[in-house]
Structures are given as structure tokens and as C-alpha cells.
Design an enzyme around this catalytic site. Structure first.
Site, short mmCIF file in Angstrom:
data_model
loop_
_atom_site.label_atom_id
_atom_site.label_comp_id
_atom_site.label_asym_id
_atom_site.label_seq_id
_atom_site.Cartn_x
_atom_site.Cartn_y
_atom_site.Cartn_z
N THR A 173 9.82 -16.44 17.81
CA THR A 173 10.73 -15.52 17.11
C THR A 173 10.32 -14.07 17.32
O THR A 173 11.17 -13.22 17.62
CB THR A 173 10.77 -15.88 15.60
OG1 THR A 173 11.14 -17.24 15.49
CG2 THR A 173 11.76 -15.01 14.84
N TYR A 216 -3.03 7.14 -2.42
CA TYR A 216 -3.46 8.10 -1.42
C TYR A 216 -4.92 8.50 -1.59
O TYR A 216 -5.39 8.69 -2.70
CB TYR A 216 -2.62 9.38 -1.52
CG TYR A 216 -1.17 9.18 -1.15
CD1 TYR A 216 -0.78 8.96 0.17
CD2 TYR A 216 -0.18 9.21 -2.14
CE1 TYR A 216 0.56 8.77 0.49
CE2 TYR A 216 1.16 9.03 -1.81
CZ TYR A 216 1.51 8.81 -0.50
OH TYR A 216 2.83 8.63 -0.16
N GLN A 243 2.11 2.98 -3.76
CA GLN A 243 1.32 3.62 -2.70
C GLN A 243 0.15 4.39 -3.31
O GLN A 243 0.31 5.03 -4.35
CB GLN A 243 2.21 4.58 -1.88
CG GLN A 243 1.50 5.39 -0.83
CD GLN A 243 1.01 4.57 0.36
OE1 GLN A 243 0.24 3.63 0.18
NE2 GLN A 243 1.45 4.91 1.55
N THR A 262 7.12 5.14 13.65
CA THR A 262 8.52 5.09 13.24
C THR A 262 8.82 3.81 12.48
O THR A 262 8.07 2.82 12.56
CB THR A 262 9.43 5.10 14.50
OG1 THR A 262 8.98 4.07 15.39
CG2 THR A 262 9.40 6.44 15.20
N LYS A 322 5.84 -4.48 11.77
CA LYS A 322 5.08 -5.55 11.08
C LYS A 322 5.66 -6.93 11.40
O LYS A 322 6.08 -7.67 10.52
CB LYS A 322 5.02 -5.33 9.57
CG LYS A 322 4.37 -4.01 9.20
CD LYS A 322 4.11 -3.88 7.73
CE LYS A 322 3.53 -2.53 7.38
NZ LYS A 322 4.51 -1.43 7.50
N ASP A 349 6.29 -13.41 12.33
CA ASP A 349 6.88 -14.75 12.42
C ASP A 349 6.18 -15.55 13.53
O ASP A 349 5.21 -15.07 14.13
CB ASP A 349 8.38 -14.62 12.67
CG ASP A 349 9.16 -15.70 11.91
OD1 ASP A 349 8.73 -16.87 11.98
OD2 ASP A 349 10.16 -15.37 11.27
N1 5IU Z 1 2.10 1.99 5.56
C1 5IU Z 1 1.42 2.28 4.40
N2 5IU Z 1 0.44 1.44 3.98
C2 5IU Z 1 0.09 0.34 4.67
C3 5IU Z 1 0.79 0.06 5.87
C4 5IU Z 1 1.77 0.89 6.28
O1 5IU Z 1 1.69 3.27 3.73
O2 5IU Z 1 -0.84 -0.36 4.25
I1 5IU Z 1 0.30 -1.58 6.94
C5 5IU Z 1 3.17 2.84 6.08
C6 5IU Z 1 4.33 3.05 5.15
C7 5IU Z 1 4.82 4.39 5.56
C8 5IU Z 1 3.56 5.14 5.94
O3 5IU Z 1 5.62 4.27 6.72
O4 5IU Z 1 2.65 4.16 6.37
C9 5IU Z 1 2.95 5.96 4.83
O5 5IU Z 1 3.86 6.92 4.35
P1 5IU Z 1 3.51 7.95 3.20
O6 5IU Z 1 2.32 8.78 3.71
O7 5IU Z 1 4.78 8.73 3.02
O8 5IU Z 1 3.15 7.19 1.95
#
Ligand code: 5IU
Length: 482
Positions: free
Chosen positions: A320, A431, A429, A281, A313, A316
Site C-alpha cells: 500500500t 515546544y 504540541q 511540507t 508519515k 501501512d
Molecule cells: N511534527 C511535529 N511533531 C512530531 C512530528 C511531526 O510537530 O513529532 I513526527 C510536525 C507537525 C508540523 C511540524 O508539521 O512538525 C511542527 O509545526 P509547528 O512548529 O508549527 O508546531
């Protein structure tokens, strides 16, 4: 004859300033009375040729299809060898481009080709090891490494134990004998180096896994081990739970539910629940988040037997992150089994999170590499992440990564950036397919967001991802040794 060439070469190296005496700090932090800096050899082309020739003559095999120099000084030496002997060369980058091992190696190669490694100096052997490891992961056969100087500090035996045969042109002791014989150093300098060698001969190196060479070293890599066998080797209770869920439900699919409302989140969790091991989430995306939502989410997680993973993620200082984790509107520690954390702050981030978790069963996943174009996750960062994890196994469950950043079977590798077709999303991004993620990149769990959540039939699509990723896992371990 060779003895004379070698002696002349050593005297020449001394003359141009390759060998220095004084007090030097080595890469490992060790203080040394002698320093051997072969980098300047590129300014002396004829001497470079002699060094390359002496090294080539030491090669134990006869049938190398490739040579590879360890960055940086090994590269010009390997280039000269490649050119003179007409053997093609490959280069392993020192800094990753942030994705896949393939991109780390330049040049043309084929699986099972035998590659001779070339390195200028070895201390612990870690640079040779890291380079060999990448090449072996790509299917090359690397048994032999010729080094010009063995500093006799344990590197040769470290590498021999890992199945790599090290052949030095000269050892530090032999080099000192030549310099003493020709009056280039006095007896005191000679003695101080000798004493140093005698008292610093047991360096160690951190390895991901043993190298699998033809010479029969057993592969113990994480990727080759079944989830069953890893249940007993991991010491984190959540890793054990996750392995058991994956085996029981035959799924290594984590869905990333990046949605805007509680209703969407709960509906996805209920529909996809039977097919996932983990629900990831970003609750800070939601406009109507309340702790009631997390209560319902926890009930769905129990009903369908999956774990909750908040991708916050944390990044800090410890104090914190401890407050962020337990406080605010989201009170993440109260409902998420796992959270992501950046390793950038160092151990404090893990210690801070662990202190906030108190005795609840919680863990974190370190972001080792990212799936986005141009990610700044260098090799050094990735190695730093692995070391942090190794020192905090009570809280670190594994890594988010794009390649097999750890061969340690206690850690679980989570790979996002997965869709049924290789593609990009227009905002960085990238894939790969479920099969490529598991078989080529070493993912244990694939993370899929829009590929499922925006599909016309999310359940049917999740089933497709689940089958592809789990059968790729089964194929991977069937090819292993354990
Ligand atoms: N996410 C990434 N790449 C990373 C990391 C986290 O895509 O390197 I660390 C997260 C961002 C999103 C999910 O919440 O994983 C991938 O979503 P999509 O399959 O819709 O791109």
C-alpha cells in the site's frame, strides 16, 4: 563467614522457589534448563534484606552518592540498600513518557555524582546497559554495577567492553555447586546447567554508543561528531548531501510549511530558501495542489540549495505505501527527496517505499518519538525503530525524535516542536528552544513551523532560528572528542 551467609541465602532462595529447573524461554528467545526468578523476593522481606546486604558488601567503590536499581527487581533491592546505607536513590523508568531523557529518571541528582547500579540477574547485560546509558546521558558517573547472579552468558564481558565494571555476588556455576553440595539438585541437573553455560556464553547486545566513563572509554557518540566527519561515515547519498548543504549554508534549520495554497508555499520557499537546509511540507493540506507546484518547488530547491521533505508519515503495509508514495494526486516520490514513515508496520513499510523509489535518490525518516503530549512511543518502539534503521541504511536517513534515540553517526536526528520560547500550543504540541533541541535533545536538524511561518517577519525570524540552532551544533561538537 560471608561464605555461610551466601550459602544459606542460596538455599533459602531455592526453598522459596527462586531457582527453577525445566525448559524456559528467556527474554532473548534462548531456551534455558534453569530459571532464576528473583521477583518473588519482595514477598520475603528478611531474605530481601540479606540479598541487599550481600550485594552492598560487594561494591568496589567507597564513595557512591546514588544507587539505582534496574527495573523491576533491581528497584526493591536498591530501595533496601538506599534505606539501610542512607544513600539516596534514583529510578529510571522502563517506559518513557515520550519525551526527553530527564523525564525518564525519578529522584534528585546532580551532574558528576557517582551512581552504583543494582541488578538482580544479568544475561546479555542489555538492561543494565540501557539504564546506565540514560544516567550517563544525564551527566551521572556510572562505573560499577553489582548484580546478584551472573548467568555467565556473556553479559559481564559485554558490559566490561563498554566501560561498566560488573561485580556478581554469585555466578550460575557457583550457585549450582552450592545446590549440589547440599543435595538440592542431582548430578544430572548440575551437568545439564554446566553444559548450557558452556555452550551459551557469548550473547551480544545492541548499543547506541560506548559509555563515556572516567575509565577512559572513547566517546564515539553521534552527537560529538562534526557533520564533516559524518559525511564519510554515512552511506546514504541524501545524508551526505544534507550534511554538505548544512555546512555550506551554515544552517540546520528545516522549515515546516503547513500552508493551504501553492502561492503561499512557493513564496515561503523562495523567501526562506537561503536560510534552510530542508523544506518540510504537508501537501495534502493544500486546496490547489498540482504537479506544476512541485515543479516550481523543485526549481526553488535547486536555486537555494535545499532538499524537499514531505511529512506524509506512511504507515501501512509495503504494497500500500508503495502505491501511496508513487501514485495518487501527489506523486510524492517524483519530487520529495525525503518522506516520513511510521515504523509500526515493520520492515515492509521501508521495503515498500524503497521499491517505489526504484533508482531515484530517495530516503525516509522514521518517526521514533513525537513531540505531542502523551505520545505512545515507548522505549521498546524507539529501540525497534533503531534496529529497523540499522537494517535498512540504504533507505533510512534518520529519525524524527525528541531525544538522542541513536548514537549511530550515520543517522540524522530531526526534532520538531521548536520555538524561541518553551511553550505549548493548546492541541498537544510541546515546544523547546533551538538550543535545548540541539544541546539537550541531540537534534541535528530542528524543524520549525508556526514559529517562523506565522511570525510578522518570517525571514528575520528564520535567521534567528538558524543562528541559534547552528551555533548550538557548533558548541556541541566543540565539546566532543572528534
Ligand atoms: N511534527 C511535529 N511533531 C512530531 C512530528 C511531526 O510537530 O513529532 I513526527 C510536525 C507537525 C508540523 C511540524 O508539521 O512538525 C511542527 O509545526 P509547528 O512548529 O508549527 O508546531
Amino acid at each position: 563467614m560471608e561464605g555461610n551467609v551466601l550459602e544459606e541465602c542460596v538455599l533459602e532462595l531455592f526453598r522459596i522457589g527462586v531457582v527453577k529447573f525445566g525448559s524456559f524461554t528467556l527474554k532473548s528467545g534462548m531456551q534455558s534448563p534453569v530459571y532464576f526468578d528473583l521477583r518473588i523476593i519482595i514477598s520475603f522481606p528478611k531474605l530481601l534484606e540479606t540479598v541487599a546486604q550481600l550485594m552492598w558488601e560487594k561494591r568496589p567503590g567507597t564513595d557512591y552518592q546514588l544507587v539505582c536499581g534496574v527495573a523491576y527487581t533491581g528497584i526493591p533491592i536498591a530501595t533496601v540498600i538506599s534505606n539501610k546505607q542512607d544513600v539516596p536513590m534514583v529510578i529510571r523508568r522502563k517506559e518513557t513518557k515520550g519525551y526527553g531523557t530527564k523525564k525518564m529518571v525519578e529522584g534528585i541528582y546532580e551532574k558528576n555524582q557517582e551512581c552504583l547500579m543494582i541488578e538482580d540477574v544479568i544475561v546479555s547485560g542489555s538492561s543494565v546497559y540501557e539504564t546506565v546509558e540514560t544516567l550517563v546521558e544525564l551527566g551521572l558517573e556510572v562505573k560499577d554495577a553489582v548484580v546478584f547472579l551472573d548467568r555467565e552468558q556473556g553479559g559481564a564481558s559485554n558490559l566490561t567492553a563498554l566501560g561498566i565494571n560488573i561485580i556478581p555476588v554469585i555466578t550460575l556455576t557457583e550457585l549450582m555447586e552450592i545446590l549440589l553440595k547440599h543435595g538440592r539438585v542431582n548430578q544430572d541437573t548440575y551437568n545439564s546447567v554446566k553444559e548450557f553455560v558452556a555452550s551459551h556464553n557469548d550473547t551480544s547486545i545492541v548499543t547506541k554508543a560506548k559509555i563515556s566513563c572516567k575509565n577512559g572509554i572513547k566517546v564515539t557518540d553521534r552527537k560529538d561528531q562534526t557533520f564533516e566527519s559524518r559525511i564519510s561515515t554515512t552511506n546514504h547519498p541524501l545524508s551526505r548531501r544534507l550534511f554538505k548543504i548544512m555546512l555550506r549554508k551554515k544552517t540546520n534549520l528545516c522549515v515546516a510549511a503547513d500552508v493551504a495554497t501553492s502561492q503561499q508555499l512557493l513564496s515561503l520557499a523562495d523567501q526562506l530558501g537561503p536560510h534552510i537546509c530542508l523544506l518540510k511540507t504537508h501537501v495534502d493540506l493544500m486546496s490547489d495542489f498540482t504537479l506544476d507546484t512541485t515543479q516550481e518547488l523543485k526549481e526553488l530547491a535547486e536555486k537555494h540549495n535545499f532538499l524537499l521533505f514531505e511529512d506524509r508519515k506512511f504507515g501501512d503495509i509495503g504494497n500500500t505505501v508503495a502505491k501511496q508514495y508513487s501514485g495518487g494526486a501527489h506523486k510524492v516520490v517524483e519530487w520529495a527527496h525525503l518522506v516520513t514513515a511510521h515504523a509500526l508496520p515493520g520492515p515492509g513499510v521501508i521495503e515498500g517505499l524503497a521499491s517505489a523509489a526504484q533508482d531515484q535518490e530517495r530516503g525516509c525518516v522514521l518517526v521514533s518519538q513525537m513531540s505531542s503530549v502523551g505520545a505512545l512511543t515507548s522505549n521498546e518502539y524507539v529501540n525497534g525503530c533503531s534496529r529497523l534503521a540499522e537494517n535498512h541504511t540504504y533507505f533510512v536517513v534518520g529519525f524524527v525524535s525528541q531525544s538522542s534515540v541513536s548514537g549511530d553517526s550515520r543517522f540524522i536526528l530531526f526534532t520538531p516542536g521548536v520555538q524561541l520560547e518553551k511553550s505549548v500550543d493548546g492541541l498537544g504540541q510541546q515546544y523547546v528552544t533551538p538550543r535545548a533541541a540541539v544541546l539537550e535533545r541531540g537534534a541535528d536538524i530542528i524543524i520549525v513551523g508556526r514559529g517562523i511561518t506565522q511570525a510578522s517577519d518570517p525571514v528575520a525570524t528564520a535567521i534567528t532560528y538558524k543562528h541559534q540552532a547552528f551555533s548550538a551544533y557548533e558548541e556541541r561538537v566543540a565539546g566532543g572528542t572528534s
